[in-house]
Design an enzyme around this catalytic site. Structure first.
Site, PDB file in Angstrom:
ATOM      1  N   VAL A 198       0.308  -0.994   0.306  1.00 56.86           N
ATOM      2  CA  VAL A 198      -0.245  -0.332   0.297  1.00 56.86           C
ATOM      3  C   VAL A 198       1.065   1.454   0.147  1.00 56.86           C
ATOM      4  O   VAL A 198       0.364   2.160   0.075  1.00 56.86           O
ATOM      5  CB  VAL A 198      -0.863  -0.148   1.004  1.00 56.86           C
ATOM      6  CG1 VAL A 198      -2.095  -0.813   1.298  1.00 56.86           C
ATOM      7  CG2 VAL A 198      -0.230  -0.115   2.413  1.00 56.86           C
ATOM      8  N   HIS A 234      -4.218  -4.193  -2.610  1.00 54.25           N
ATOM      9  CA  HIS A 234      -4.893  -4.621  -1.747  1.00 54.25           C
ATOM     10  C   HIS A 234      -5.172  -2.611  -1.141  1.00 54.25           C
ATOM     11  O   HIS A 234      -5.556  -2.521   0.412  1.00 54.25           O
ATOM     12  CB  HIS A 234      -3.942  -4.880  -0.535  1.00 54.25           C
ATOM     13  CG  HIS A 234      -3.871  -6.630  -0.765  1.00 54.25           C
ATOM     14  ND1 HIS A 234      -2.829  -7.112  -0.285  1.00 54.25           N
ATOM     15  CD2 HIS A 234      -4.809  -7.157  -1.814  1.00 54.25           C
ATOM     16  CE1 HIS A 234      -3.303  -8.331  -0.851  1.00 54.25           C
ATOM     17  NE2 HIS A 234      -4.110  -8.230  -1.188  1.00 54.25           N
ATOM     18  N   ALA A 243      16.144  -7.901  -1.635  1.00 48.88           N
ATOM     19  CA  ALA A 243      15.724  -7.619  -3.322  1.00 48.88           C
ATOM     20  C   ALA A 243      16.836  -6.499  -3.645  1.00 48.88           C
ATOM     21  O   ALA A 243      16.332  -6.727  -4.256  1.00 48.88           O
ATOM     22  CB  ALA A 243      14.103  -7.387  -2.977  1.00 48.88           C
TER      23      ALA A 243
HETATM   24  N1  APR Z   1      14.141  -9.113   0.529  1.00 48.02           N
HETATM   25  C1  APR Z   1      13.300  -9.864   0.039  1.00 48.02           C
HETATM   26  N2  APR Z   1      12.281 -10.741   0.029  1.00 48.02           N
HETATM   27  C2  APR Z   1      12.365 -10.457   1.654  1.00 48.02           C
HETATM   28  C3  APR Z   1      13.115  -9.352   2.473  1.00 48.02           C
HETATM   29  C4  APR Z   1      13.784  -8.713   1.234  1.00 48.02           C
HETATM   30  N3  APR Z   1      14.452  -7.658   1.849  1.00 48.02           N
HETATM   31  N4  APR Z   1      12.176  -9.392   3.471  1.00 48.02           N
HETATM   32  C5  APR Z   1      11.492 -10.128   4.115  1.00 48.02           C
HETATM   33  N5  APR Z   1      11.044 -10.805   2.650  1.00 48.02           N
HETATM   34  C6  APR Z   1      10.460 -12.130   2.388  1.00 48.02           C
HETATM   35  C7  APR Z   1      10.151 -12.600   3.192  1.00 48.02           C
HETATM   36  O1  APR Z   1      10.781 -14.191   3.910  1.00 48.02           O
HETATM   37  C8  APR Z   1       8.361 -13.169   3.045  1.00 48.02           C
HETATM   38  O2  APR Z   1       8.241 -13.866   2.790  1.00 48.02           O
HETATM   39  O3  APR Z   1       9.310 -10.617   2.632  1.00 48.02           O
HETATM   40  C9  APR Z   1       7.971 -11.848   1.933  1.00 48.02           C
HETATM   41  C10 APR Z   1       7.062 -10.727   3.109  1.00 48.02           C
HETATM   42  O4  APR Z   1       6.051 -11.676   3.390  1.00 48.02           O
HETATM   43  P1  APR Z   1       4.779 -10.691   3.872  1.00 48.02           P
HETATM   44  O5  APR Z   1       5.593 -10.618   5.412  1.00 48.02           O
HETATM   45  O6  APR Z   1       3.913 -12.360   4.803  1.00 48.02           O
HETATM   46  O7  APR Z   1       4.467  -9.748   3.421  1.00 48.02           O
HETATM   47  P2  APR Z   1       3.416  -9.939   1.967  1.00 48.02           P
HETATM   48  O8  APR Z   1       3.683 -11.444   1.015  1.00 48.02           O
HETATM   49  O9  APR Z   1       3.197  -8.900   1.146  1.00 48.02           O
HETATM   50  O10 APR Z   1       1.523 -10.059   3.118  1.00 48.02           O
HETATM   51  C11 APR Z   1       0.982  -9.958   2.055  1.00 48.02           C
HETATM   52  O11 APR Z   1      -0.931  -9.688   3.707  1.00 48.02           O
HETATM   53  O12 APR Z   1      -1.009  -8.674   5.310  1.00 48.02           O
HETATM   54  C12 APR Z   1      -1.625  -9.213   4.165  1.00 48.02           C
HETATM   55  O13 APR Z   1      -2.447  -6.760   3.007  1.00 48.02           O
HETATM   56  C13 APR Z   1      -1.441  -7.803   2.833  1.00 48.02           C
HETATM   57  O14 APR Z   1      -0.406  -6.902   0.839  1.00 48.02           O
HETATM   58  C14 APR Z   1      -0.726  -7.861   2.564  1.00 48.02           C
HETATM   59  C15 APR Z   1      -0.633  -9.502   2.610  1.00 48.02           C
END
Ligand code: APR
Length: 233
Positions: free
Chosen positions: A94, A110, A214
């Site tokens: 977001v 979202h 990333a």
């Molecule tokens: N580089 C790459 N990946 C990363 C990094 C990084 N520096 N730091 C964390 N990650 C990875 C983590 O290993 C994890 O798999 O990013 C992912 C983040 O996962 P979540 O915290 O679950 O976030 P996301 O997948 O975007 O959540 C999806 O859930 O809470 C709802 O609506 C909200 O949009 C969100 C949705």
């Protein structure tokens, strides 16, 4: 397939792409989001129970956007978009970091922190400011909370149906329907690549899963892709 043959890249990003910009991911070690249970601050029930907490939570998230900046991963995707006929960037995030990095064709499935919605009329307006106390019962964050319909479902379906390459970046692939996009892309024969810090429950569905931060793996990948030094298939 050569890079020059690619007509349409679809990208799905999650919180992991913004982590190195200083924005917390959702499911870090203690599974809290800025010390809150996600459902407490990102669900209609949570909003009904404590609207002031939810409004203040998103005001703080909106305020934080003013101090963070796009990182090398956001910039690499903006640069890639310029080199292909079409790139559809679907984000679960977001924040506005993709747009600030220069990406044009962005869809926030979202919702967006910098948009608020009138609870009575449905009017949506852009703001970077806090929703103030007296407006708490009229305006809410235009964010898709758990149990609510995602935005841009049509564009997502259309992009998944006709992309040659699907990149899934920085998401735990825990939340649907975002996590299911890979199956649609596989159905049409797209090459599917996951770039994330670690394995996800769906890694086995991807042709390739690249692990790392990333900020480093995304620019490295897009450079290899554009110079045909990444073996697509
Ligand atoms: N580089 C790459 N990946 C990363 C990094 C990084 N520096 N730091 C964390 N990650 C990875 C983590 O290993 C994890 O798999 O990013 C992912 C983040 O996962 P979540 O915290 O679950 O976030 P996301 O997948 O975007 O959540 C999806 O859930 O809470 C709802 O609506 C909200 O949009 C969100 C949705």
């Amino acid at each position: 397939m050569k890079f020059q043959e690619i007509k349409h890249i679809m990208v799905l990003t999650g919180a992991g792409i913004s982590a190195e910009s200083g924005i917390k991911t959702f499911r870090d070690e203690n599974g809290l989001w800025e010390n809150h249970e996600i459902t407490e601050v990102a669900s209609p029930e949570g909003f009904l129970k404590n609207p002031a907490l939810v409004q203040r939570f998103y005001n703080a998230r909106r305020e934080q956007l003013k101090e963070v900046h796009p990182n090398a991963a956001h910039k690499a995707l903006a640069a890639l978009e310029k080199e292909v006929p079409k790139l559809t960037l679907i984000t679960q995030n977001v924040d506005d970091l993709h747009e600030r990095a220069g990406s044009k064709n962005v869809f926030h499935m979202h919702g967006e922190l910098n948009k608020i919605r009138n609870i009575k009329t449905g009017e949506v307006k852009y703001t970077t400011e806090a929703i103030i106390e007296k407006d708490f019962s009229h305006w809410r964050p235009d964010i898709v909370w758990f149990g609510e319909m995602i935005k841009h479902a049509e564009q997502i379906e259309k992009a998944a149906q006709n992309c040659d390459l699907f990149l899934c970046i920085g998401t735990s692939n825990n939340v649907y329907p975002a996590a299911a996009i890979v199956h649609r892309a596989l159905d049409v024969g797209a090459i599917c690549i996951e770039l994330n810090l670690e394995e996800t429950p769906l890694s086995s569905f991807y042709h390739k899963s690249i692990h790392g931060r990333a900020g480093s793996i995304v620019p490295k990948f897009t450079n290899e892709l554009m110079t045909n030094s990444f073996q697509l298939k």
